[in-house]
Motif scaffolding. Structure first.
Motif, PDB file in Angstrom:
ATOM      1  N   ASP A  33       0.838  -1.199   0.000  1.00 43.98           N
ATOM      2  CA  ASP A  33       0.000   0.000   0.000  1.00 43.98           C
ATOM      3  C   ASP A  33       0.873   1.248   0.000  1.00 43.98           C
ATOM      4  OD1 ASP A  33       0.077   1.039   3.106  1.00 43.98           O
ATOM      5  OD2 ASP A  33       0.299  -1.133   2.935  1.00 43.98           O
ATOM      6  N   GLU A  34       0.252   2.394  -0.279  1.00 42.08           N
ATOM      7  CA  GLU A  34       0.993   3.652  -0.418  1.00 42.08           C
ATOM      8  C   GLU A  34       1.865   3.959   0.794  1.00 42.08           C
ATOM      9  OE1 GLU A  34       1.547   7.477  -2.657  1.00 42.08           O
ATOM     10  OE2 GLU A  34       0.721   5.512  -3.180  1.00 42.08           O
ATOM     11  N   TYR A  35       1.291   3.809   1.978  1.00 44.34           N
ATOM     12  CA  TYR A  35       2.016   4.171   3.191  1.00 44.34           C
ATOM     13  C   TYR A  35       3.239   3.280   3.390  1.00 44.34           C
ATOM     14  CZ  TYR A  35       3.104   5.093   8.080  1.00 44.34           C
ATOM     15  OH  TYR A  35       3.757   5.417   9.246  1.00 44.34           O
ATOM     16  N   HIS A  36       3.043   1.956   3.310  1.00 49.37           N
ATOM     17  CA  HIS A  36       4.147   1.042   3.595  1.00 49.37           C
ATOM     18  C   HIS A  36       5.190   1.037   2.479  1.00 49.37           C
ATOM     19  CE1 HIS A  36       1.268  -0.492   6.625  1.00 49.37           C
ATOM     20  NE2 HIS A  36       2.380  -0.666   7.320  1.00 49.37           N
ATOM     21  N   LEU A  37       4.769   1.273   1.247  1.00 51.33           N
ATOM     22  CA  LEU A  37       5.750   1.429   0.181  1.00 51.33           C
ATOM     23  C   LEU A  37       6.657   2.616   0.477  1.00 51.33           C
ATOM     24  CD1 LEU A  37       3.562   0.805  -2.994  1.00 51.33           C
ATOM     25  CD2 LEU A  37       5.584  -0.526  -2.338  1.00 51.33           C
ATOM     26  N   SER A  38       6.063   3.717   0.913  1.00 52.65           N
ATOM     27  CA  SER A  38       6.868   4.905   1.205  1.00 52.65           C
ATOM     28  C   SER A  38       7.809   4.663   2.377  1.00 52.65           C
ATOM     29  CB  SER A  38       5.960   6.110   1.494  1.00 52.65           C
ATOM     30  OG  SER A  38       5.351   6.014   2.776  1.00 52.65           O
ATOM     31  N   ARG A  39       7.372   3.869   3.353  1.00 54.27           N
ATOM     32  CA  ARG A  39       8.223   3.573   4.510  1.00 54.27           C
ATOM     33  C   ARG A  39       9.382   2.646   4.141  1.00 54.27           C
ATOM     34  NH1 ARG A  39       7.310   7.687   7.186  1.00 54.27           N
ATOM     35  NH2 ARG A  39       6.753   8.249   5.060  1.00 54.27           N
ATOM     36  N   SER A  40       9.177   1.793   3.146  1.00 54.01           N
ATOM     37  CA  SER A  40      10.211   0.834   2.768  1.00 54.01           C
ATOM     38  C   SER A  40      11.467   1.522   2.254  1.00 54.01           C
ATOM     39  CB  SER A  40       9.675  -0.123   1.692  1.00 54.01           C
ATOM     40  OG  SER A  40       8.605  -0.901   2.192  1.00 54.01           O
ATOM     41  N   LEU A  41      11.336   2.744   1.767  1.00 58.70           N
ATOM     42  CA  LEU A  41      12.487   3.478   1.255  1.00 58.70           C
ATOM     43  C   LEU A  41      13.557   3.672   2.322  1.00 58.70           C
ATOM     44  CD1 LEU A  41      13.695   5.099  -1.155  1.00 58.70           C
ATOM     45  CD2 LEU A  41      12.522   7.116  -0.219  1.00 58.70           C
ATOM     46  N   ALA A  42      13.161   3.675   3.592  1.00 56.92           N
ATOM     47  CA  ALA A  42      14.081   3.999   4.690  1.00 56.92           C
ATOM     48  C   ALA A  42      15.290   3.079   4.739  1.00 56.92           C
ATOM     49  CB  ALA A  42      13.338   3.964   6.021  1.00 56.92           C
ATOM     50  N   ILE A  43      15.109   1.808   4.369  1.00 53.82           N
ATOM     51  CA  ILE A  43      16.229   0.871   4.473  1.00 53.82           C
ATOM     52  C   ILE A  43      17.353   1.238   3.517  1.00 53.82           C
ATOM     53  CG2 ILE A  43      15.454  -0.826   2.753  1.00 53.82           C
ATOM     54  CD1 ILE A  43      16.376  -2.999   4.747  1.00 53.82           C
ATOM     55  N   SER A  44      17.025   2.012   2.471  1.00 52.52           N
ATOM     56  CA  SER A  44      18.004   2.376   1.447  1.00 52.52           C
ATOM     57  C   SER A  44      18.643   3.730   1.669  1.00 52.52           C
ATOM     58  CB  SER A  44      17.332   2.366   0.067  1.00 52.52           C
ATOM     59  OG  SER A  44      16.716   1.132  -0.182  1.00 52.52           O
ATOM     60  N   THR A  45      18.093   4.525   2.589  1.00 62.37           N
ATOM     61  CA  THR A  45      18.533   5.917   2.746  1.00 62.37           C
ATOM     62  C   THR A  45      19.063   6.211   4.145  1.00 62.37           C
ATOM     63  OG1 THR A  45      16.314   6.630   3.404  1.00 62.37           O
ATOM     64  CG2 THR A  45      16.836   6.695   1.043  1.00 62.37           C
ATOM     65  N   GLY A  46      19.315   5.177   4.919  1.00 62.24           N
ATOM     66  CA  GLY A  46      19.766   5.413   6.280  1.00 62.24           C
ATOM     67  C   GLY A  46      18.674   5.966   7.174  1.00 62.24           C
ATOM     68  N   GLY A  47      17.429   5.630   6.868  1.00 59.68           N
ATOM     69  CA  GLY A  47      16.301   6.049   7.696  1.00 59.68           C
ATOM     70  C   GLY A  47      15.719   7.396   7.339  1.00 59.68           C
ATOM     71  N   ILE A  48      16.281   8.092   6.359  1.00 58.42           N
ATOM     72  CA  ILE A  48      15.775   9.409   5.961  1.00 58.42           C
ATOM     73  C   ILE A  48      14.637   9.227   4.966  1.00 58.42           C
ATOM     74  CG2 ILE A  48      16.358  11.589   4.832  1.00 58.42           C
ATOM     75  CD1 ILE A  48      19.214  11.209   5.839  1.00 58.42           C
ATOM     76  N   LEU A  49      13.486   9.831   5.263  1.00 64.85           N
ATOM     77  CA  LEU A  49      12.314   9.747   4.406  1.00 64.85           C
ATOM     78  C   LEU A  49      11.781  11.145   4.112  1.00 64.85           C
ATOM     79  CD1 LEU A  49      10.396   6.777   6.089  1.00 64.85           C
ATOM     80  CD2 LEU A  49      11.569   6.752   3.872  1.00 64.85           C
ATOM     81  N   PRO A  50      11.196  11.342   2.932  1.00 60.57           N
ATOM     82  CA  PRO A  50      10.620  12.656   2.625  1.00 60.57           C
ATOM     83  C   PRO A  50       9.513  13.066   3.587  1.00 60.57           C
ATOM     84  CG  PRO A  50      10.934  11.393   0.610  1.00 60.57           C
ATOM     85  CD  PRO A  50      11.191  10.448   1.754  1.00 60.57           C
TER      86      PRO A  50
END
Length: 464
Positions: A392-409
């Motif tokens: 879903d939209e929310y969890h897809l957006s949260r998954s990015l964190a593993i690739s950015t050192g926890g930084i999310l838009p």
């Protein structure tokens, strides 16, 4: 029945993940990945280098918040903004419309989405087939890790003469995917001595303005087995930031002695630890517990220890996992996972929920261990979302964190958390409407910026 479904799903993901990675690698062997991608970008952009310390990047798509239907996140709101970049930082964010600062060079992102810089936190830049002719690994069936070490002893003399150039090729590859921060393990062994480290340092020096990399001195052939304690200590004096280790039972045949030797080098040099731990037997669990015990007894090691792979965590009961995760978090110990697909299902969400910092990395990129590495951290977020049901939209957006050192838009409440004025100007531009889409589709990236420098791809020059 649930287990059968779970196993079937993992098998399916294993197959589809391999297809995705193979597709991502199409045309990349032979060292042509960056050149081909850069040529594509150049055809659509005017500028592939920005020399000014102060400039404007207009038409950058940033995330503003979540769209909701009640409590359900259904979409992501975005807007076009101008980033004012000065001396390697984001000096200001300007919304579309207002008059922009006069006399400052202007470049255009053409509506591309800005994502935080990616971090490849487990890669081996020093040894790879990448940049040369295609070469698949030899069959692994029936081979032990000691067999692989014996094979590597024969391969290293063939790889060393070009290891500096091939490391540069890998740096270019992961920059093209949006990564400008990495942690590279580097062989310290009787065959290559300190040569792999010397070559890697030369490659990194050439890219010091466009790429940040920590080095782990890695005793790939066993710290005790290959008798490299002295070489490891020399490596720390040469600038390695972490002491590495490898399977203290399966390789060194002496778990406590091996781990003690590793930690002693770290304590003596004032450096951190990042150990490869593949063992899934009870010995692997014992090694994790012993490392936690060691950190608890040595406060100087707190917040400085990473366990890479840590497959033994997959064998723990829920209660034992909760206890272990709590101890890892309390001691600031991190887990570096490649988000493996197949038989092992790493408990990464459970670790994160317990406060353990989890990061990811490429590991191997086309070498004698694996041919599947693409160097793409966004692909790791994609795999993470699939494996842990983040569709879903929310969890897809949260998954990015593993690739950015926890930084999310956006933060958990949907408020903009990145970028902000004062942040380092490190980001990648992607052909996506929001981070959820970027993760789900592994969207192409057109440009990568590091401390304000355009280090990959291109942007358009605004007409005067």
């Amino acid at each position: 029945m649930h287990n059968a479904v779970s196993q079937s799903r993992r098998a399916f993901l294993s197959r589809t993940g391999q297809v995705t990675t193979a597709a991502a690698l199409a045309g990349l062997t032979g060292g042509i990945g960056r050149e081909a991608a850069a040529a594509d970008c150049a055809s659509e952009a005017d500028v592939t280098a920005i020399t000014e310390n102060h400039y404007l990047l207009t038409d950058v798509r940033l995330e503003d918040g979540f769209e909701r239907d009640g409590d359900i996140v259904t979409g992501t709101r975005t807007s076009l903004n101008t980033l004012e970049i000065k001396d390697g930082k984001i000096a200001a964010l300007h919304a579309a419309g207002p008059t922009l600062p006069a006399g400052v060079p202007v470049y255009q992102a053409n509506g591309q989405l800005a994502l935080p810089k990616m971090r490849d936190m487990h890669i081996h830049l020093d040894k790879t087939f990448y940049g040369g002719p295609w070469k698949a690994p030899l069959p692994r069936q029936g081979k032990t890790i000691m067999d692989m070490i014996a094979l590597e002893e024969k391969l290293l003399p063939q790889l060393l003469p070009t290891s500096e150039q091939r490391a540069e090729g890998l740096i270019a590859l992961i920059q093209s995917k949006g990564s400008t921060v990495a942690r590279s393990h580097c062989n310290i062994d009787p065959v290559s001595g300190l040569k792999s480290l010397e070559h890697l340092k030369l490659a990194l020096e050439k890219h010091k303005d466009s790429f940040d990399c920590e080095i782990v001195a890695f005793p790939q052939h066993g710290l005790l087995h290959s008798k490299v304690d002295g070489l490891m200590r020399e490596a720390m004096q040469m600038g390695a930031a972490y002491v590495g280790g490898l399977d203290p039972t399966n390789v060194d045949s002496a778990m406590e002695k091996s781990l003690d030797a590793m930690f002693q080098i770290a304590i003596d040099s004032g450096k951190g630890v990042d150990i490869h731990l593949h063992e899934t037997s009870p010995a692997g669990v014992a090694a994790i517990n012993y490392m936690i015990d060691t950190v608890e007894k040595n406060p100087a090691l707190k917040d400085k220890v990473t366990i890479s792979h840590a497959f033994a965590l997959t064998t723990l009961s829920p209660e034992a996992l909760d206890e272990t995760a709590a101890r890892l978090a309390a001691n600031g110990m991190t887990i570096a996972s490649t988000v493996p697909i197949g038989g092992l299902m790493m408990p990464l969400p459970q670790l994160s929920k317990a406060g353990v910092f989890v990061m990811t990395g490429t590991d191997s990129v086309i070498d004698h261990w694996s041919p599947f590495g693409s160097g793409d951290m966004l692909e790791k977020a994609y795999l993470y979302a699939q494996l842990y049901r983040g569709s879903d939209e929310y969890h897809l957006s949260r998954s990015l964190a593993i690739s950015t050192g926890g930084i999310l838009p956006l933060d958990a409440d949907g408020k903009r958390a990145w970028p902000k004025a004062g942040d380092e100007a490190g980001f990648t531009l992607a052909s996506a409407s929001c981070s959820a889409e970027a993760v789900a589709r592994v969207s192409p990236r057109s440009a990568t910026f590091h401390k304000g420098r355009l280090v990959y791809g291109g942007v358009a020059k605004a007409s005067s």
